[in-house]
Design a protein around this motif. Structure first.
Motif, short mmCIF file in Angstrom:
data_model
loop_
_atom_site.label_atom_id
_atom_site.label_comp_id
_atom_site.label_asym_id
_atom_site.label_seq_id
_atom_site.Cartn_x
_atom_site.Cartn_y
_atom_site.Cartn_z
N ASN A 156 0.80 -1.04 0.02
CA ASN A 156 0.09 0.29 0.07
C ASN A 156 0.91 1.19 -0.14
OD1 ASN A 156 -2.51 -1.35 0.21
ND2 ASN A 156 -1.87 -1.85 2.32
N ARG A 189 3.31 -0.54 -9.79
CA ARG A 189 1.89 -0.47 -9.60
C ARG A 189 1.61 -0.97 -8.17
NH1 ARG A 189 -0.85 1.61 -13.23
NH2 ARG A 189 -2.70 0.48 -12.71
N HIS A 196 -1.28 -0.30 -4.56
CA HIS A 196 -2.76 -0.16 -4.22
C HIS A 196 -2.60 1.23 -3.28
CE1 HIS A 196 -4.63 -3.83 -4.86
NE2 HIS A 196 -3.62 -4.48 -4.22
N ARG A 248 -5.47 -0.72 -8.86
CA ARG A 248 -4.03 -0.53 -8.33
C ARG A 248 -3.41 0.45 -9.34
NH1 ARG A 248 -0.40 -4.51 -6.65
NH2 ARG A 248 0.84 -4.48 -8.61
#
Length: 408
Positions: free
Chosen positions: A40, A78, A80, A87
């Motif tokens: 994240n 990529r 989150h 994404r």
């Protein structure tokens, strides 16, 4: 990105581009070193987040990021992010980029500029000393990006911090404006109304709808966030929504632009590029992103609006009606295709209608005088009778036509 000193003057801040985009990005990303391995990632290291943080347009940031990636100072991957379920690409410094950013940070901190305080008094300070002298929190990047001609002006910085978004560059600027006192007053009353959210302005071609909008928008600048869009025959729903997305990006509200980006990329959107935009989904996004925005959204020449744009206006009106506080909507055209019914006007009071006629006699005469077209009282009376104060006719008529023509 090389900085050259000017002999006898103060370092790089004297140059035309005092703090290049690439350097702004490097200093911004320096605050996020160490997060590279996490699944994240923060919104602040997406293109949207970077553009918002360094206060430049996304297209400018995109080009600068490509240059930094080519130099192997930045890389993307990529991840989150909190702002969406998809994404997204985030950008981090490479080892070489971190070294360059740290070097530039030290240079910026030690650079000496003129600090002009709220009273207009100047003194020489290092850039690193300035943030703690400001009444509100400011980063080193905020300060460095505001230096102009070797001077940091505290008053203009504070005003810049509170600036309003203004996307009205395509609205024609006025040469002169006469009359319309009642109409201008009605527009101000509409803006102040706690319940009326939509203003519909209609009138025949050339009657002055766009001129009225230009005049009133001048009054609203620096008091409201403003967005203007002229609808052409070829304008698509995508054109309208994309500009609204840019408007919201400048307010640090990125959901709509992110939806459009995902919509154009099949690997993100689970569907083919070119499919229709989902107006209901757009409305759901706007219900969040438009909340508490003190702005005015203006759409002109809406007689040419295609059916999808009319549907969008319907959904936008519904969204604005549900918000306790949010922007207001102006839709203008020779005629406005229905996106509301009479209950919205007469019962709920959500929509207000304003139909434009010609100018009054005094304003018509002043317009002709501005064109250096002097007429006798009799000729002026006849011309007003023939034109009914239609501004475009008054702009086009010549002296001979004004006196002799039987049919203007």
């Amino acid at each position: 990105m090389e900085f050259r000193s000017v002999p006898g003057r103060n370092s790089a801040y004297q140059r035309k581009l005092y703090f290049p985009t690439e350097d702004r990005i490097l200093l911004h990303l320096l605050d996020y070193v160490g997060l590279e391995g996490e699944i994240n990632q923060p919104d602040e290291i997406t293109q949207f987040g970077i553009a918002d943080a360094i206060r430049l347009g996304r297209s400018t940031v995109s080009k600068a990021i490509r240059r930094l990636m080519h130099e192997k100072l930045v890389r993307g991957h990529r991840a989150h992010v909190p702002s969406g379920t998809l994404r997204r690409t985030v950008y981090v410094l490479t080892d070489a980029g971190t070294a360059r950013a740290n070097h530039r940070r030290l240079e910026v901190e030690e650079d000496v500029v003129a600090f002009r305080d709220g009273e207009g008094t100047e003194r020489r300070l290092k850039v690193a000393q300035i943030p703690k002298l400001l009444p509100e929190y400011a980063t080193l990047l905020d300060v460095a990006a505001h230096v102009s001609q070797g001077v940091f002006d505290a008053r203009s910085f504070e005003a810049h911090q509170k600036r309003f978004v203004d996307l009205t560059e395509r609205l024609p600027r006025l040469r002169y404006f006469f009359g319309r006192t009642e109409e201008l007053g009605a527009m101000d009353a509409w803006l102040d109304s706690p319940t009326t959210r939509v203003l519909v302005i209609t009138g025949i071609a050339g009657i002055g709808k766009t001129t009225l909008l230009s005049r009133k928008v001048e009054d609203w600048r620096e008091k409201r966030h403003l967005c203007f869009h002229r609808i052409m025959e070829w304008t698509t729903l995508r054109n309208v929504v994309q500009q609204l997305g840019e408007f919201l990006i400048r307010l640090s509200r990125k959901q709509l632009a992110q939806y459009l980006e995902a919509h154009d990329r099949p690997e993100l959107a689970n569907g083919p590029v070119g499919r229709e935009i989902d107006i209901e989904q757009i409305a759901s996004i706007l219900a969040t992103d438009l909340r508490d925005v003190p702005g005015v959204l203006v759409y002109d020449d809406c007689q040419d609006a295609a059916p999808p744009i009319r549907s969008f206006f319907h959904e936008l009106r519904t969204v604005l009606e549900t918000l306790e506080a949010g922007p207001k909507l102006i839709v203008a055209g020779r005629h406005v295709p229905p996106f509301y019914d009479r209950r919205e006007v007469r019962v709920k009071g959500v929509v207000q209608e304003l139909s434009l006629g010609g100018l009054d006699p005094e304003s018509s005469e002043r317009l002709l005088q501005a064109r250096n077209l002097a007429l006798t009282p009799e000729a002026l009376h006849d011309l007003y009778r023939q034109t009914a104060g239609h501004p475009l006719f008054l702009e086009l008529v010549d002296a001979a036509t004004a006196v002799d023509a039987a049919d203007v």
